[in-house]
Enzyme design. Structure first.
Site, short mmCIF file in Angstrom:
data_model
loop_
_atom_site.label_atom_id
_atom_site.label_comp_id
_atom_site.label_asym_id
_atom_site.label_seq_id
_atom_site.Cartn_x
_atom_site.Cartn_y
_atom_site.Cartn_z
N VAL A 20 -1.88 5.63 0.88
CA VAL A 20 -2.70 4.73 1.00
C VAL A 20 -3.37 5.09 1.96
O VAL A 20 -2.23 3.31 3.36
CB VAL A 20 -2.85 4.05 -0.18
CG1 VAL A 20 -4.29 3.54 0.17
CG2 VAL A 20 -2.57 4.44 -1.72
N LEU A 49 1.00 -1.08 0.16
CA LEU A 49 0.04 -0.05 0.33
C LEU A 49 0.76 1.27 -0.04
O LEU A 49 1.38 1.02 0.68
CB LEU A 49 -1.09 0.65 1.07
CG LEU A 49 -2.59 -1.19 1.54
CD1 LEU A 49 -2.57 -0.54 2.66
CD2 LEU A 49 -2.96 -0.34 0.19
N ASP A 50 1.42 1.99 -1.31
CA ASP A 50 1.17 3.11 -0.78
C ASP A 50 0.98 4.23 0.16
O ASP A 50 0.56 3.96 1.23
CB ASP A 50 1.09 4.42 -2.10
CG ASP A 50 1.56 3.71 -3.31
OD1 ASP A 50 1.52 2.85 -3.96
OD2 ASP A 50 0.59 4.15 -4.76
N PRO A 51 2.63 4.85 0.85
CA PRO A 51 2.51 5.46 2.49
C PRO A 51 0.81 6.52 2.21
O PRO A 51 0.59 6.97 3.31
CB PRO A 51 4.17 6.38 1.97
CG PRO A 51 4.82 4.79 1.40
CD PRO A 51 3.92 4.92 0.15
#
Length: 305
Positions: free
Chosen positions: A44, A40-42
């Site tokens: 998100v 998960l992107d930072p």
């Protein structure tokens, strides 16, 4: 502290990387055998299943779908395809009704071709794309096939050009790319404003816990571990009924199915994995039946000898 095998479902907060969450779990449980089921992107938030112990071996057998709630900002294009990136263009968005906008979303339903964002973990000539991006290297990414199972327009703020969507998609789908490409089909621009993952790999937000809450629990955090067997409910099951079968299983040998399992296996797809348990409903691993559906091939064996 007793370490169990299974999954902890993290409700990831903004600013944390997926690796940050893994490291925190390793520290809390005192074990190195920890891994997440997909980055998960930072920026998100939401559901991040983390595997512990032998559960790390079962990640590939989890359901692969993911569901998100996201907000897309029309009229803005950035280098990273999200609102945190450097703005490279602005353009007015069209005046549309909900029904008209939903028709444009049809282009993103079903199986589609998608070019990932340049800030992504996709490999380019053996290196992650985001590393090349931050080194200011020039490169192009090829379109990839992804599947959008569901795409629902939940809200449309026509004045500010912001829409909210619910999207269920295959692994490898980038919602940032959908935001960017939606702007394109509307003869405007688009970027991702916010994104929250509400389910992943069969796990749901309602069963998740924040890292900060786990830290406060300290030694009691292992009570939040979901046993691996529950994560495999979607997989068909065969029971090994006697010690001879279990011995064959634990030594990785082919097992001739007894009458009871022959009846069960006749309904199975031989190409799909099967969850193997014993009479006490303890997980023994993953196997496959042969094409004739009369023998069991061990594939992933717990407590192998």
């Amino acid at each position: 502290m007793e370490i169990k095998d299974g999954f902890i479902i993290i409700n990831k907060e903004k600013g944390y990387t997926s690796h940050d969450c893994v490291q925190q779990i390793r520290k809390l449980l005192g074990t190195k055998k920890v891994g997440h089921t997909g980055t998960l992107d930072p920026g998100v938030t939401g559901t991040l299943p983390i595997a512990i112990g032998s559960a790390t071996r079962f990640i590939q057998y989890l359901p692969q779908g993911k569901t998100y709630i996201g907000q897309i900002q029309l009229g803005i294009r950035t280098k990273t395809d999200d609102i945190q990136g450097e703005i490279i263009n602005k353009k007015e968005w069209p005046i549309l009704s909900n029904a008209q906008l939903d028709k444009f979303l049809n282009k993103f339903r079903g199986i589609i071709q998608q070019i990932p964002p340049k800030v992504s973990s996709v490999h380019v000539n053996g290196e992650r794309a985001y590393k090349k991006f931050f080194k200011n290297e020039e490169f192009e990414l090829k379109p990839r096939e992804v599947k959008i199972e569901e795409l629902v327009l939940k809200k449309w703020d026509q004045i500010n050009g912001i829409l909210e969507i619910k999207i269920s998609c295959s692994t490898g789908t980038y919602i940032r790319s959908i935001a960017r490409d939606l702007g394109g089909v509307l003869d405007s621009e688009g970027c991702l404003l916010n994104l929250k993952r509400i389910s992943a790999c069969g796990f749901h937000e309602k069963n998740s816990i924040k890292i900060s809450d786990l830290v406060n629990l300290n030694k009691n955090c292992s009570t939040f571990i979901i046993p691996t067997i529950y994560a495999l409910d979607h997989i068909s099951t065969l029971i090994l009924n006697n010690q001879e079968e279990i011995n064959f299983w634990e030594t990785g040998r082919l097992i001739k199915l007894d009458e009871e399992n022959l009846i069960k296996s006749s309904k199975f797809d031989y190409k799909k994995p099967i969850k193997i348990i014993n009479n006490q409903k303890m997980l023994l691993g993953i196997g496959f039946i042969n094409e004739d559906k009369n023998k069991l091939h061990p594939k992933l064996v717990l407590n192998a000898k």
